[in-house]
Design an enzyme around this catalytic site. Structure first.
Site, PDB file in Angstrom:
ATOM      1  N   HIS A  83      -9.550  18.105  16.593  1.00 24.40           N
ATOM      2  CA  HIS A  83      -8.925  17.469  15.434  1.00 24.40           C
ATOM      3  C   HIS A  83      -9.894  16.579  14.655  1.00 24.40           C
ATOM      4  CE1 HIS A  83      -5.298  19.107  17.066  1.00 24.40           C
ATOM      5  NE2 HIS A  83      -4.524  18.494  16.200  1.00 24.40           N
ATOM      6  N   ASN A 195      -1.221  11.034  16.824  1.00 26.42           N
ATOM      7  CA  ASN A 195       0.051  11.125  16.099  1.00 26.42           C
ATOM      8  C   ASN A 195       0.403   9.733  15.585  1.00 26.42           C
ATOM      9  OD1 ASN A 195       2.797  13.312  17.031  1.00 26.42           O
ATOM     10  ND2 ASN A 195       0.895  13.777  15.996  1.00 26.42           N
ATOM     11  N   TYR A 280       4.883  -7.906 -27.565  1.00 27.15           N
ATOM     12  CA  TYR A 280       5.456  -7.791 -26.225  1.00 27.15           C
ATOM     13  C   TYR A 280       4.470  -8.185 -25.122  1.00 27.15           C
ATOM     14  CZ  TYR A 280       9.488  -5.132 -28.028  1.00 27.15           C
ATOM     15  OH  TYR A 280      10.625  -4.728 -28.667  1.00 27.15           O
ATOM     16  N   ARG A 283       5.034 -11.889 -25.162  1.00 24.29           N
ATOM     17  CA  ARG A 283       6.419 -12.323 -25.017  1.00 24.29           C
ATOM     18  C   ARG A 283       7.069 -11.809 -23.731  1.00 24.29           C
ATOM     19  NH1 ARG A 283      10.800 -10.020 -28.757  1.00 24.29           N
ATOM     20  NH2 ARG A 283       8.951  -9.379 -29.897  1.00 24.29           N
ATOM     21  N   PHE A 328       6.190  10.558  12.943  1.00 25.06           N
ATOM     22  CA  PHE A 328       4.835  10.675  12.404  1.00 25.06           C
ATOM     23  C   PHE A 328       4.824  11.011  10.926  1.00 25.06           C
ATOM     24  CE2 PHE A 328       6.054  14.683  14.528  1.00 25.06           C
ATOM     25  CZ  PHE A 328       6.252  15.461  13.388  1.00 25.06           C
TER      26      PHE A 328
END
Length: 513
Positions: A83, A195, A280, A283, A328
């Site tokens: 892995h 995991n 904006y 404000r 997981f």
């Protein structure tokens, strides 16, 4: 001194301390009985005849293949080595350490079935500064953050590479240099370690902490910008915000009122100002930044829960059952990361509009074009504003939700994934962009209030300007500006401007429901 962690009860404040101060951590002694109980159930299953996923079977699509008891250690070692398929740049050391702490917490819930010596090795690595080198790409955020966590675990079994005392060393050598020894993995221990959602959650937490710092700085810098363009403080009136009731908005307005209190610039234009309303970006600052703060707090609650969760598979339940589930799957983390990304993008978007407002002489209420004393001969902050526009746009693209994406993996066994890993990983880049935008806004705002002399801004904001001026001097004539942008962004990242004001700013208190 090590941070003592009670699994299931760790707070966001503890995690932030560990992350920002590189603290070691260890589990509270109360966690040990649960760890030992779960480990005994796994040991019994490994020696039994019944097939139990991950204990005496293959993994993923290979779960139907039974493994002999004498092959348990080989099974777990092969799992880790196979892995280790991460690619890309190494994780930042601070995030990798946080990931290890999160894995420690998950194992400490007493549902993973690992032996106490596995926990002890992680604690030892944190204490001795042995940090696995973990490539940051390769996880899809379901079936756990498999590849990154495998690279972490590889060091624990004497493989892979680790950073120790500023040097990258082979895993076994790194452990030995600090008096630590590799372990031989027992039944399920490799699976328990890889995991889980700890890679995604660590990156999301790091992004959250950095984003909150930026939000606090944004309140200070936007207040300074308000004075620079001689904006009105009427939109900060408390009742406006209590009538709406949004907590972030209320807090943002209150903070800005405190920051602007005592400003001579503000008092100078209460009467006779021909402008009826500010744009904006001035404000609606509490409504926008306050809403972003609320979103960050909601994400904080999700991540605080996840940090305390048992997220591997299968889990040893309180009655001794060993049951396969799906903790997981990092969907909650993916949603939280997307929320943080949107908040970061919006804080930057409104900041960029304030920068544009201040450099535009048709809108900035008598400030010189591009905030230079001699426009034409000098371009001033013209291109600094363009840089903020580029970074704002980049953050908008990066803020696209990642959790809505999925692709089947592992021969269709894992057919829906969260994509939380890169959703969380992008946050670091986004906050870095935001800090530049805010840094340029601070440069513009400081330049703007200095043009208002002899009128002065408020005492807290004067202190913020002084903090900026320790690194970035006023722009009298054009100069090589890139270093100034970098210095201003660094001050924002450190929280230097907000700290200088002496005003109490909102803290990151997760929403609890």
């Amino acid at each position: 001194m090590a941070e003592i962690l009670v699994p299931g009860q760790v707070t966001l404040a503890q995690l932030e301390r560990i992350y920002s101060q590189a603290l070691p951590a260890r589990l509270h002694d109360s966690a040990r009985p649960g760890i030992e109980r779960a480990a005994s159930h796994i040991a019994a299953a490994a020696n039994g005849s019944a097939a139990v996923y991950g204990v005496n079977t293959g993994f993923g699509k290979l779960a139907s293949i039974k493994i002999a008891a004498e092959d348990t250690a080989t099974l777990q070692k092969n799992l880790i080595l196979s892995h280790c398929c991460g690619v890309g740049a190494p994780m930042p050391e601070d995030v990798a350490r946080l990931m290890m702490v999160l894995k420690l917490l998950s194992l400490g819930r007493g549902a993973s079935g690992v032996r106490p010596e596995v926990v002890a090795l992680i604690e030892g690595m944190l204490a001795q500064g042995v940090t696995p080198v973990i490539p940051d790409q390769g996880s899809v955020g379901a079936s756990g953050d498999l590849a990154p966590l495998a690279h972490m675990t590889a060091v624990m079994i004497g493989h892979g590479e680790a950073l120790v005392d500023g040097q990258v060393k082979p895993g076994a050598e790194a452990l030995a240099s600090k008096g630590l020894s590799p372990i031989t993995l027992g039944a399920k221990e490799g699976l328990a370690l890889i995991n889980g959602t700890q890679f995604s959650t660590a990156y999301a937490l790091a992004g959250l902490f950095q984003a909150w710092q930026a939000a606090r700085e944004a309140l200070v810098i936007s207040a300074l910008s308000t004075d620079a363009i001689m904006g009105s403080t009427a939109p900060l009136e408390p009742e406006i915000h209590t009538l709406r009731g949004q907590p972030g908005q209320i807090a943002a307005a209150a903070t800005m009122r405190a920051l602007l209190a005592g400003s001579e610039i503000r008092e100078s234009h209460r009467e006779g100002d021909t402008r009826v309303q500010d744009p904006y970006c001035i404000r609606c600052q509490p409504q926008v930044t306050g809403a972003a703060m609320d979103v960050l707090r909601m994400a904080a609650r999700t991540l605080e829960i996840e940090a305390n969760a048992a997220t591997d598979n299968p889990l040893v339940l309180s009655d001794g059952q060993i049951v396969s589930g799906g903790n997981f799957h990092a969907e909650p983390v993916g949603f939280a990361a997307d929320m943080i990304a949107m908040a970061v993008a919006e804080i930057g978007a409104i900041s960029q509009r304030r920068v544009a407002l201040m450099v535009d002489p048709t809108l900035s209420f008598d400030l010189p074009a591009f905030l230079t004393p001699k426009p034409g001969l000098n371009s001033g902050l013209m291109i600094a504003e363009v840089t903020t526009a580029a970074l704002m746009s980049e953050n908008k693209h990066l803020a696209h939700p990642t959790v809505i994406d999925s692709t089947p993996t592992s021969a269709n066994q894992e057919d829906h994934v969260s994509m939380a890993a890169h959703g969380a990983r992008r946050l670091r880049r986004m906050v870095k962009n935001l800090n530049v935008i805010l840094g340029v806004e601070a440069m513009c705002a400081a330049q703007g209030v200095e043009f208002r002399a002899p009128l002065r801004t408020s005492p807290p904001l004067q202190a913020a300007v002084r903090a900026l001026r320790t690194e970035v001097h006023a722009l009298e004539e054009d100069r090589y500006l890139a270093p100034d942008l970098a210095k201003a962004a660094a001050l924002v990242a450190e929280g230097a401007l907000s700290e200088a004001t002496g005003v109490t700013l909102p803290d990151l208190s997760p929403f609890h429901v």
